[in-house]
Design a protein around this motif. Sequence first.
Motif, PDB file in Angstrom:
ATOM      1  N   LEU A   1       0.826  -1.208   0.000  1.00  0.00           N
ATOM      2  CA  LEU A   1       0.000   0.000   0.000  1.00  0.00           C
ATOM      3  C   LEU A   1       0.861   1.259   0.000  1.00  0.00           C
ATOM      4  O   LEU A   1       0.592   2.212  -0.749  1.00  0.00           O
ATOM      5  N   ALA A   2       1.899   1.280   0.824  1.00  0.00           N
ATOM      6  CA  ALA A   2       2.782   2.446   0.873  1.00  0.00           C
ATOM      7  C   ALA A   2       3.476   2.672  -0.462  1.00  0.00           C
ATOM      8  O   ALA A   2       3.636   3.823  -0.902  1.00  0.00           O
ATOM      9  N   SER A   3       3.862   1.587  -1.127  1.00  0.00           N
ATOM     10  CA  SER A   3       4.526   1.722  -2.425  1.00  0.00           C
ATOM     11  C   SER A   3       3.586   2.313  -3.461  1.00  0.00           C
ATOM     12  O   SER A   3       3.955   3.228  -4.212  1.00  0.00           O
ATOM     13  N   VAL A   4       2.356   1.799  -3.502  1.00  0.00           N
ATOM     14  CA  VAL A   4       1.384   2.304  -4.476  1.00  0.00           C
ATOM     15  C   VAL A   4       1.077   3.775  -4.217  1.00  0.00           C
ATOM     16  O   VAL A   4       1.039   4.599  -5.147  1.00  0.00           O
ATOM     17  N   LEU A   5       0.855   4.128  -2.952  1.00  0.00           N
ATOM     18  CA  LEU A   5       0.539   5.518  -2.621  1.00  0.00           C
ATOM     19  C   LEU A   5       1.700   6.444  -2.968  1.00  0.00           C
ATOM     20  O   LEU A   5       1.483   7.563  -3.464  1.00  0.00           O
ATOM     21  N   ALA A   6       2.923   5.998  -2.705  1.00  0.00           N
ATOM     22  CA  ALA A   6       4.082   6.838  -3.001  1.00  0.00           C
ATOM     23  C   ALA A   6       4.214   7.083  -4.494  1.00  0.00           C
ATOM     24  O   ALA A   6       4.442   8.210  -4.948  1.00  0.00           O
ATOM     25  N   VAL A   7       4.072   6.023  -5.293  1.00  0.00           N
ATOM     26  CA  VAL A   7       4.193   6.167  -6.746  1.00  0.00           C
ATOM     27  C   VAL A   7       3.063   7.019  -7.300  1.00  0.00           C
ATOM     28  O   VAL A   7       3.266   7.893  -8.153  1.00  0.00           O
TER      29      VAL A   7
END
Length: 683
Positions: free
Chosen positions: A533-539
């Motif tokens: 989730l953090a990766s998707v939100l960051a990208v």
Amino acid sequence: MRALLRAAALVAATAATVVGATVEPATAAPASLFAKVVVIGVPGLTWDDVKASPELTALVDQAHVGSISVKTAGPHTCPIDGWSTISAGTRAWGNVPDQPCGDLPAVTDGKVAGWQTYVDRQAEHHTGAPIGRLGQTGYPICGFGPGAAIALAKTDGSVANWQPTFDPSRLAKTDCGDAIVDAGALPLREGRPEARQKVADLVAQARAAGGWVLLVGVSQEDVNARKQTLVAMQLPPDNGTRWLTSDSTRRPGLIQLTDLTATILKGRTPATVTPAGSDETAPLDGSAIHFTGKLHTDAATVIEDRLDANQRYEQPRPTLFFVALTIVGAEVLALIWFLASRSPASRHAAIFTLLVQGGFYIAVFLAQAAVWWRWPAPGFSLYAVTIGISVLSAVLAQALLKQYAYFGLAVATYLLLLVDGVLGTPMQLGSMYADGPVIGGRFYGFGNSTFAALGVGALVTAGWAAHRLLDKNKVQAAAAVLVVGGAAIIVDGKPGWGTDFGGILALMPAVLLMAWLTWRGTLSLRALIAVGLASVLAVMAVAYLDYLRPLDQRTHFGTFFARMLEGDVDDVFIRKLQMAVMFFSGPAGWAMLIAVLLCVFATVFPDRVPSQAYRDFYRSSPMVRPTLLALSVCGIVGMLLNDAGVALPAIMGGFAVPILVAHLLASHQPATVSRESHLVQES
């Protein structure tokens, strides 16, 4: 969990700040020159033709010059593909696969014959190319010749303001704001000199109309023609004769086919560029043509430079096969010798050849510094330079770091690519790992193969940095992972540097996973979900901030986000999936997949690997497991989200596995040697 989200937010915020920075454009041609653009398209016009024609050679000293990449959506760029691409402003698919190029369709009763066939072909191959867009603008553009009819046809195939042959008197009429002229494909053999003379005469006639003339190759003349970048000249030049370029290539002396459409539409109002009935969601692939660099005044030197550039673009991929064959062949022979004899000499030979393969990931980029394309026999020169740097890298790593040579090769690759990215990726053009202008891949930034090398270098370097700090402070060790990995994410993703959207999608979760495991040591389902989730939100945060910029300043980050909001990403995903699936059309793709799965298996289940040396290595440091898991995650996510498919983790494995095996061979002593040493000590 909160710490993980904060770390992701920090990396995303830093990346977004860098992404938001503007990229310096090349010097644009003055707006007054866009008052009339006369595009003369010549399928198959090469720099060899310019060299062979005194008339065309004379034009070089009167023009901004460059080369043009004519790659379109299909496997071949026939004239129908080239003219359809100009019509759409994005890469189109015109020719039937595995068939000769054939004649261009006729204009019958004011319509291009079989137009709907070409429209349907775009849907069939998921190109997303809105052919008919240029003609639909309503701007007064006149056309001459069958290719111009395709370029200027409206979305229903109807053609207006068009003539079958060139009439220079029409260029002065008010209904001819710009013009497109099809000069006809150059014959492959007989009649080519006469065709070149016709082209020179067309240029002379068009120049009399004012404005400026853009003479370009628009396609290969035949499916069997030798693929190369073709000719681009702008006459008359402004502010002296310089090199053509565009923001879509960011390379002096290089433009692409879709830049022609963007140049014709330069300065037109949005209403005329995307009128009712056209596909407003499909962005132009190209950018308006500029000029840049120093003055050139010697036609012979310029022509030789362009012929050298063709060698730079054409030689790398064929040469890659022979380099790989040499290195892998040497490895196989050395490993067979080692397995057969187990002698110290054979062990050293096996270790060295494995390190040479690791050195290749340095040589493949550093070879560009040798300017090999200007040497005699450019293909062999590239081969010799690449092998030489690979061997030298292995020698230096082994001499300086002994059994830790593997780490030296990884960190050298990491630092080399960071520097290359910050400098605008000069080592990518002409690299064996870059889809160059002939292939029509990336003109700048990091491609999938380069990202694979950067991913291995970054994660191994991050793991080593954390290893050095772990005993002192776990938080500092996790922070080191974020710093080392975050630097790679920023350089890989920043427009004008790596400009690699797919790369940060794969590297972000790998870095966050490694940081989490470094800090906490264990991985729960909840933490795994948080990492994703953090990766998707960051990208998505990076893409959204790019989307907020003005339309003409967005990169493909913001363009993709806009398409996602409009629900227009189906064709993009389907095309990428089709390219990924193509690897499984033969046994090589399946072999790569099996190898990748075996590597992941060894990472997740180390105790089941039949190698005591590997099991000992896995337990030798708390950072081995996080590093190997991060490499696996980066490879698998990259395989699922990039059009390179299984090739991406396979390239990562081609770097990581040989240097790991070299380390195991160097650090693990055979049992016989250990017993002999024990007996000596007892005596």
